[in-house]
Design a protein around this motif. Structure first.
Motif, mmCIF file in Angstrom:
data_model
loop_
_atom_site.group_PDB
_atom_site.id
_atom_site.type_symbol
_atom_site.label_atom_id
_atom_site.label_comp_id
_atom_site.label_asym_id
_atom_site.label_seq_id
_atom_site.Cartn_x
_atom_site.Cartn_y
_atom_site.Cartn_z
ATOM 1 N N GLU A 172 0.844 -1.181 0.000
ATOM 2 C CA GLU A 172 0.000 0.000 0.000
ATOM 3 C C GLU A 172 0.886 1.239 0.000
ATOM 4 N N PRO A 173 0.379 2.346 -0.546
ATOM 5 C CA PRO A 173 1.220 3.528 -0.701
ATOM 6 C C PRO A 173 1.495 4.291 0.580
ATOM 7 N N GLY A 174 0.580 4.214 1.558
ATOM 8 C CA GLY A 174 0.716 5.028 2.762
ATOM 9 C C GLY A 174 2.066 4.935 3.454
ATOM 10 N N PRO A 175 2.510 3.725 3.834
ATOM 11 C CA PRO A 175 3.809 3.610 4.505
ATOM 12 C C PRO A 175 4.976 4.093 3.643
ATOM 13 N N LEU A 176 4.910 3.836 2.343
ATOM 14 C CA LEU A 176 5.971 4.293 1.448
ATOM 15 C C LEU A 176 6.042 5.814 1.404
ATOM 16 N N LEU A 177 4.886 6.458 1.241
ATOM 17 C CA LEU A 177 4.863 7.918 1.123
ATOM 18 C C LEU A 177 5.228 8.587 2.444
ATOM 19 N N ALA A 178 4.738 8.030 3.559
ATOM 20 C CA ALA A 178 5.068 8.609 4.865
ATOM 21 C C ALA A 178 6.558 8.486 5.147
ATOM 22 N N GLY A 187 16.634 15.215 5.466
ATOM 23 C CA GLY A 187 17.700 15.640 4.570
ATOM 24 C C GLY A 187 18.320 14.535 3.745
ATOM 25 N N LEU A 188 17.676 13.358 3.700
ATOM 26 C CA LEU A 188 18.218 12.264 2.899
ATOM 27 C C LEU A 188 17.992 12.551 1.419
ATOM 28 N N ARG A 189 19.048 12.633 0.656
ATOM 29 C CA ARG A 189 18.939 12.981 -0.764
ATOM 30 C C ARG A 189 19.165 11.784 -1.686
ATOM 31 N N LEU A 190 19.295 10.623 -1.118
ATOM 32 C CA LEU A 190 19.552 9.424 -1.917
ATOM 33 C C LEU A 190 18.328 9.090 -2.767
ATOM 34 N N PRO A 191 18.475 8.934 -4.080
ATOM 35 C CA PRO A 191 17.332 8.524 -4.901
ATOM 36 C C PRO A 191 16.806 7.161 -4.438
ATOM 37 N N VAL A 192 15.489 6.992 -4.505
ATOM 38 C CA VAL A 192 14.862 5.774 -3.985
ATOM 39 C C VAL A 192 13.916 5.183 -5.020
ATOM 40 N N HIS A 193 13.996 3.854 -5.194
ATOM 41 C CA HIS A 193 13.029 3.109 -5.990
ATOM 42 C C HIS A 193 12.002 2.494 -5.039
ATOM 43 N N ALA A 194 10.731 2.594 -5.380
ATOM 44 C CA ALA A 194 9.675 2.015 -4.559
ATOM 45 C C ALA A 194 9.533 0.532 -4.870
ATOM 46 N N GLY A 195 9.651 -0.301 -3.853
ATOM 47 C CA GLY A 195 9.540 -1.744 -4.039
ATOM 48 C C GLY A 195 8.094 -2.206 -3.948
ATOM 49 N N ILE A 196 7.596 -2.801 -5.024
ATOM 50 C CA ILE A 196 6.208 -3.261 -5.052
ATOM 51 C C ILE A 196 6.159 -4.708 -5.527
ATOM 52 N N PRO A 197 5.091 -5.425 -5.206
ATOM 53 C CA PRO A 197 4.956 -6.803 -5.703
ATOM 54 C C PRO A 197 4.491 -6.818 -7.140
ATOM 55 N N GLY A 198 4.788 -7.907 -7.818
ATOM 56 C CA GLY A 198 4.241 -8.119 -9.143
ATOM 57 C C GLY A 198 2.875 -8.770 -9.057
ATOM 58 N N LEU A 250 6.005 9.438 -8.340
ATOM 59 C CA LEU A 250 6.973 8.765 -9.196
ATOM 60 C C LEU A 250 7.648 9.756 -10.128
ATOM 61 N N GLY A 251 8.934 9.544 -10.321
ATOM 62 C CA GLY A 251 9.693 10.438 -11.192
ATOM 63 C C GLY A 251 10.284 11.611 -10.474
ATOM 64 N N GLU A 252 10.055 11.709 -9.163
ATOM 65 C CA GLU A 252 10.630 12.785 -8.357
ATOM 66 C C GLU A 252 11.781 12.199 -7.547
ATOM 67 N N GLY A 253 12.958 12.183 -8.119
ATOM 68 C CA GLY A 253 14.085 11.526 -7.474
ATOM 69 C C GLY A 253 14.426 12.091 -6.120
ATOM 70 N N GLY A 256 10.292 12.301 -4.119
ATOM 71 C CA GLY A 256 9.468 11.106 -4.250
ATOM 72 C C GLY A 256 10.293 9.884 -4.574
ATOM 73 N N PHE A 257 9.839 9.135 -5.572
ATOM 74 C CA PHE A 257 10.514 7.905 -5.955
ATOM 75 C C PHE A 257 10.977 7.992 -7.404
ATOM 76 N N LEU A 258 12.193 7.549 -7.616
ATOM 77 C CA LEU A 258 12.773 7.607 -8.949
ATOM 78 C C LEU A 258 12.066 6.668 -9.914
ATOM 79 N N GLY A 259 11.599 5.548 -9.415
ATOM 80 C CA GLY A 259 10.941 4.554 -10.254
ATOM 81 C C GLY A 259 10.473 3.385 -9.413
ATOM 82 N N LEU A 260 10.169 2.270 -10.073
ATOM 83 C CA LEU A 260 9.650 1.087 -9.403
ATOM 84 C C LEU A 260 10.649 -0.063 -9.447
ATOM 85 N N HIS A 261 10.631 -0.834 -8.382
ATOM 86 C CA HIS A 261 11.390 -2.081 -8.300
ATOM 87 C C HIS A 261 10.358 -3.161 -8.028
ATOM 88 N N ILE A 262 10.170 -4.069 -8.981
ATOM 89 C CA ILE A 262 9.116 -5.079 -8.846
ATOM 90 C C ILE A 262 9.699 -6.398 -8.341
#
Length: 290
Positions: A172-178, A187-198, A250-253, A256-262
């Motif tokens: 679910e998106p809530g925990p990821l977005l929070a 201040g964490l500037r590391l780009p992040v991919h959101a991990g989701i199930p297939g 998505l797309g906000e490195g 937000g999140f740089l992309g998806l990791h499935i």
């Protein structure tokens, strides 16, 4: 039309899957599963104590030979010493691997000098064979064996040595977005991919989630898998609602999140079919080169 406009139009025309990382398990049937992957896809290869680093490297060699952009997992607890690490990285460099994912690993005891991922990252910084990109894990819903404060300190220390992070599996998106908002405020500037199930059978996915010790997402999946769903709903999980919740981030490195990791668990066919139903736009699935 200028170059910037041409690039923007080309990006909009790309298939949605081009922005996605697919995770595979190097087990029996992996090669057949990989046959359903899009040509040239980014494929990460896990590493387990049971099969060891060699299995991961062999699978990476096969996938690289098949034309995929391979991202092997390097489990710190399975690396014996600096000489062993140098041999591993040299072998990957010979394959043209430019990206690795460093994890602590699930081995009960380290085989050598690296008890956790941070130690391996530190050792890699001084090596000329360090890949161009190095990723690390992140845990929006916590880790069943590590306290939240320790996870945060560990992530902040790794951020200085890594190039991107990938979150644990979430439903679910809530925990990821929070979590992403908290990291941004810290201040964490590391780009992040959101991990989701297939896409896969809901019962199997719930079993996997319970073994991984996930929190809010497991409760969500259990609610979705309740008796009403079993009677009237689909037996197969599709991450449509999850993706809708994440789409604006998505797309906000940075924010937000740089992309998806499935996390496919080698169920590639259904997942690819689902991806190909998505709009071919940067809003739906932005291209990333973390």
């Amino acid at each position: 039309m200028n170059d910037a406009n041409r690039a923007a139009l080309a990006a909009l025309a790309r298939p949605a899957w081009l922005a996605t990382r697919f995770e595979l398990l190097p087990i029996r049937g992996m090669q057949e599963a990989a046959g359903a992957l899009p040509e040239g896809a980014v494929v990460t290869v896990t590493c387990s104590p049971r099969h060891g680093l060699e299995r991961t490297l062999e699978a990476s060699e096969w996938l690289a030979g098949a034309g995929f952009r391979v991202v092997p997992h390097l489990a710190a607890r399975l690396v014996r010493d600096r000489a062993h690490l140098e041999r591993l990285l040299a072998r990957l460099a010979a394959l043209g691997v430019e990206d690795v994912f460093v994890v602590g690993g699930d081995a009960e005891r380290p085989l050598g000098d690296f008890p956790h991922g941070l130690a391996l990252l530190e050792a890699m910084t001084v090596l000329s064979t360090r890949p161009e990109r190095v990723g690390v894990p992140a845990y929006p819903e916590g880790h069943h064996n590590i306290e939240a404060a320790s996870l945060q300190c560990d992530l902040e220390a790794k951020a200085a040595l890594a190039d991107y992070a990938v979150t644990q599996l979430c439903f679910e998106p809530g925990p990821l977005l929070a979590w992403r908002d908290r990291q941004q405020r810290r201040g964490l500037r590391l780009p992040v991919h959101a991990g989701i199930p297939g896409v896969m059978e809901r019962k199997r996915l719930l079993s996997i989630a319970l073994r991984l010790g996930l929190g809010h997402s497991v409760r969500t999946l259990q609610r979705q898998g309740g008796w009403m769903t079993r009677l009237f709903g689909p037996a197969v999980y599709r991450p449509d609602a999850l993706l809708r919740g994440l789409r604006s981030s998505l797309g906000e490195g940075g924010a937000g999140f740089l992309g998806l990791h499935i996390y496919t668990f080698n169920q590639i066919g259904p997942t690819r079919a689902w991806l190909e139903t998505l709009p071919n736009s940067r809003t739906a699935m932005p291209t990333s080169r973390a």
